[in-house]
Design a protein around this motif. Sequence first.
Motif, PDB file in Angstrom:
ATOM      1  N   LYS A 198       0.799  -1.232   0.000  1.00  0.00           N
ATOM      2  CA  LYS A 198       0.000   0.000   0.000  1.00  0.00           C
ATOM      3  C   LYS A 198       0.830   1.281   0.000  1.00  0.00           C
ATOM      4  CE  LYS A 198      -3.742  -2.412   0.238  1.00  0.00           C
ATOM      5  NZ  LYS A 198      -4.209  -2.904  -1.019  1.00  0.00           N
ATOM      6  N   CYS A 199       2.057   1.220   0.429  1.00  0.00           N
ATOM      7  CA  CYS A 199       2.879   2.434   0.519  1.00  0.00           C
ATOM      8  C   CYS A 199       3.659   2.649  -0.781  1.00  0.00           C
ATOM      9  CB  CYS A 199       3.849   2.327   1.689  1.00  0.00           C
ATOM     10  SG  CYS A 199       5.028   0.973   1.521  1.00  0.00           S
ATOM     11  N   PRO A 200       4.124   3.870  -1.026  1.00  0.00           N
ATOM     12  CA  PRO A 200       4.965   4.117  -2.204  1.00  0.00           C
ATOM     13  C   PRO A 200       6.256   3.287  -2.111  1.00  0.00           C
ATOM     14  CG  PRO A 200       4.226   6.182  -1.255  1.00  0.00           C
ATOM     15  CD  PRO A 200       3.853   5.098  -0.281  1.00  0.00           C
ATOM     16  N   VAL A 201       6.693   2.777  -3.242  1.00  0.00           N
ATOM     17  CA  VAL A 201       7.881   1.921  -3.283  1.00  0.00           C
ATOM     18  C   VAL A 201       8.804   2.387  -4.406  1.00  0.00           C
ATOM     19  CG1 VAL A 201       8.702  -0.431  -3.754  1.00  0.00           C
ATOM     20  CG2 VAL A 201       6.634  -0.090  -2.387  1.00  0.00           C
ATOM     21  N   LEU A 202      10.079   2.463  -4.103  1.00  0.00           N
ATOM     22  CA  LEU A 202      11.080   2.670  -5.130  1.00  0.00           C
ATOM     23  C   LEU A 202      11.761   1.329  -5.355  1.00  0.00           C
ATOM     24  CD1 LEU A 202      12.793   4.405  -7.043  1.00  0.00           C
ATOM     25  CD2 LEU A 202      14.318   4.854  -5.097  1.00  0.00           C
ATOM     26  N   VAL A 203      11.560   0.755  -6.512  1.00  0.00           N
ATOM     27  CA  VAL A 203      12.233  -0.482  -6.876  1.00  0.00           C
ATOM     28  C   VAL A 203      13.540  -0.071  -7.532  1.00  0.00           C
ATOM     29  CG1 VAL A 203      12.088  -2.591  -8.249  1.00  0.00           C
ATOM     30  CG2 VAL A 203      10.012  -1.637  -7.212  1.00  0.00           C
ATOM     31  N   LEU A 204      14.643  -0.377  -6.877  1.00  0.00           N
ATOM     32  CA  LEU A 204      15.951   0.063  -7.339  1.00  0.00           C
ATOM     33  C   LEU A 204      16.848  -1.155  -7.509  1.00  0.00           C
ATOM     34  CD1 LEU A 204      17.821   3.141  -6.220  1.00  0.00           C
ATOM     35  CD2 LEU A 204      19.052   0.995  -6.284  1.00  0.00           C
ATOM     36  N   SER A 205      17.529  -1.215  -8.643  1.00  0.00           N
ATOM     37  CA  SER A 205      18.377  -2.368  -8.915  1.00  0.00           C
ATOM     38  C   SER A 205      19.533  -1.963  -9.807  1.00  0.00           C
ATOM     39  CB  SER A 205      17.549  -3.455  -9.610  1.00  0.00           C
ATOM     40  OG  SER A 205      18.338  -4.598  -9.869  1.00  0.00           O
ATOM     41  N   GLY A 206      20.574  -2.762  -9.735  1.00  0.00           N
ATOM     42  CA  GLY A 206      21.662  -2.622 -10.686  1.00  0.00           C
ATOM     43  C   GLY A 206      21.296  -3.359 -11.968  1.00  0.00           C
ATOM     44  N   GLU A 207      21.664  -2.791 -13.078  1.00  0.00           N
ATOM     45  CA  GLU A 207      21.352  -3.381 -14.386  1.00  0.00           C
ATOM     46  C   GLU A 207      21.898  -4.801 -14.514  1.00  0.00           C
ATOM     47  OE1 GLU A 207      22.077  -2.297 -19.087  1.00  0.00           O
ATOM     48  OE2 GLU A 207      23.446  -1.492 -17.583  1.00  0.00           O
ATOM     49  N   ARG A 208      23.021  -5.066 -13.897  1.00  0.00           N
ATOM     50  CA  ARG A 208      23.684  -6.360 -14.031  1.00  0.00           C
ATOM     51  C   ARG A 208      23.606  -7.194 -12.750  1.00  0.00           C
ATOM     52  NH1 ARG A 208      25.893  -6.021 -18.882  1.00  0.00           N
ATOM     53  NH2 ARG A 208      26.638  -4.033 -19.675  1.00  0.00           N
ATOM     54  N   ASP A 209      22.519  -7.031 -12.009  1.00  0.00           N
ATOM     55  CA  ASP A 209      22.318  -7.797 -10.773  1.00  0.00           C
ATOM     56  C   ASP A 209      22.072  -9.262 -11.112  1.00  0.00           C
ATOM     57  OD1 ASP A 209      21.341  -8.991  -8.429  1.00  0.00           O
ATOM     58  OD2 ASP A 209      20.391  -7.138  -7.766  1.00  0.00           O
ATOM     59  N   MET A 210      22.978 -10.130 -10.697  1.00  0.00           N
ATOM     60  CA  MET A 210      22.847 -11.563 -10.981  1.00  0.00           C
ATOM     61  C   MET A 210      21.848 -12.233 -10.035  1.00  0.00           C
ATOM     62  SD  MET A 210      24.699 -11.889 -13.603  1.00  0.00           S
ATOM     63  CE  MET A 210      24.987 -13.622 -13.836  1.00  0.00           C
ATOM     64  N   ASN A 211      21.559 -11.605  -8.887  1.00  0.00           N
ATOM     65  CA  ASN A 211      20.595 -12.168  -7.940  1.00  0.00           C
ATOM     66  C   ASN A 211      19.162 -11.897  -8.375  1.00  0.00           C
ATOM     67  OD1 ASN A 211      23.148 -11.982  -6.634  1.00  0.00           O
ATOM     68  ND2 ASN A 211      22.145 -12.297  -4.686  1.00  0.00           N
ATOM     69  N   ILE A 247      16.895   1.972 -12.349  1.00  0.00           N
ATOM     70  CA  ILE A 247      17.908   0.990 -12.720  1.00  0.00           C
ATOM     71  C   ILE A 247      19.238   1.721 -12.862  1.00  0.00           C
ATOM     72  CG2 ILE A 247      18.640  -0.710 -14.428  1.00  0.00           C
ATOM     73  CD1 ILE A 247      16.063  -1.493 -12.940  1.00  0.00           C
ATOM     74  N   ILE A 248      20.230   1.268 -12.136  1.00  0.00           N
ATOM     75  CA  ILE A 248      21.548   1.885 -12.196  1.00  0.00           C
ATOM     76  C   ILE A 248      22.366   1.138 -13.257  1.00  0.00           C
ATOM     77  CG2 ILE A 248      23.607   2.538 -10.899  1.00  0.00           C
ATOM     78  CD1 ILE A 248      20.917   3.833  -9.919  1.00  0.00           C
ATOM     79  N   PRO A 249      22.757   1.826 -14.331  1.00  0.00           N
ATOM     80  CA  PRO A 249      23.475   1.175 -15.430  1.00  0.00           C
ATOM     81  C   PRO A 249      24.786   0.517 -14.990  1.00  0.00           C
ATOM     82  CG  PRO A 249      22.796   3.394 -16.049  1.00  0.00           C
ATOM     83  CD  PRO A 249      22.549   3.251 -14.575  1.00  0.00           C
ATOM     84  N   ASN A 250      25.046  -0.621 -15.581  1.00  0.00           N
ATOM     85  CA  ASN A 250      26.308  -1.358 -15.394  1.00  0.00           C
ATOM     86  C   ASN A 250      26.624  -1.708 -13.946  1.00  0.00           C
ATOM     87  OD1 ASN A 250      27.011  -1.316 -18.201  1.00  0.00           O
ATOM     88  ND2 ASN A 250      27.495   0.839 -17.930  1.00  0.00           N
TER      89      ASN A 250
END
Length: 91
Positions: free
Chosen positions: A32-45, A65-68
């Motif tokens: 229900k709350c605002p969410v920032l989905v943040l990830s590295g572009e090359r995240d293997m997990n 998405i943070i490049p590279n």
Amino acid sequence: MPEPDRLPEFWKKMETFYNTMVAGKELFNSIKCPVLVLSGERDMNAPLATVVAAYQMIPNSQLAIIPNAPHTVFMVNFPAVWESLLPFMKQ
């Protein structure tokens, strides 16, 4: 860790959690709350397609998405992470 002797218990609970948790549409739609989905572009997990799919299922979410960058995006490119966080936190 306040109780170092309980570290094995912690790891066992984490193993159970990761082996039994189902993160799918029902769970993501319930947020229900605002969410920032943040990830590295090359995240293997969490491959990019998985991250984008999660973002699309979470109402009121934003995607960054943070490049590279790998899974350790905070350590690899903290300035880019911070620039992604600031606008989200100002809302």
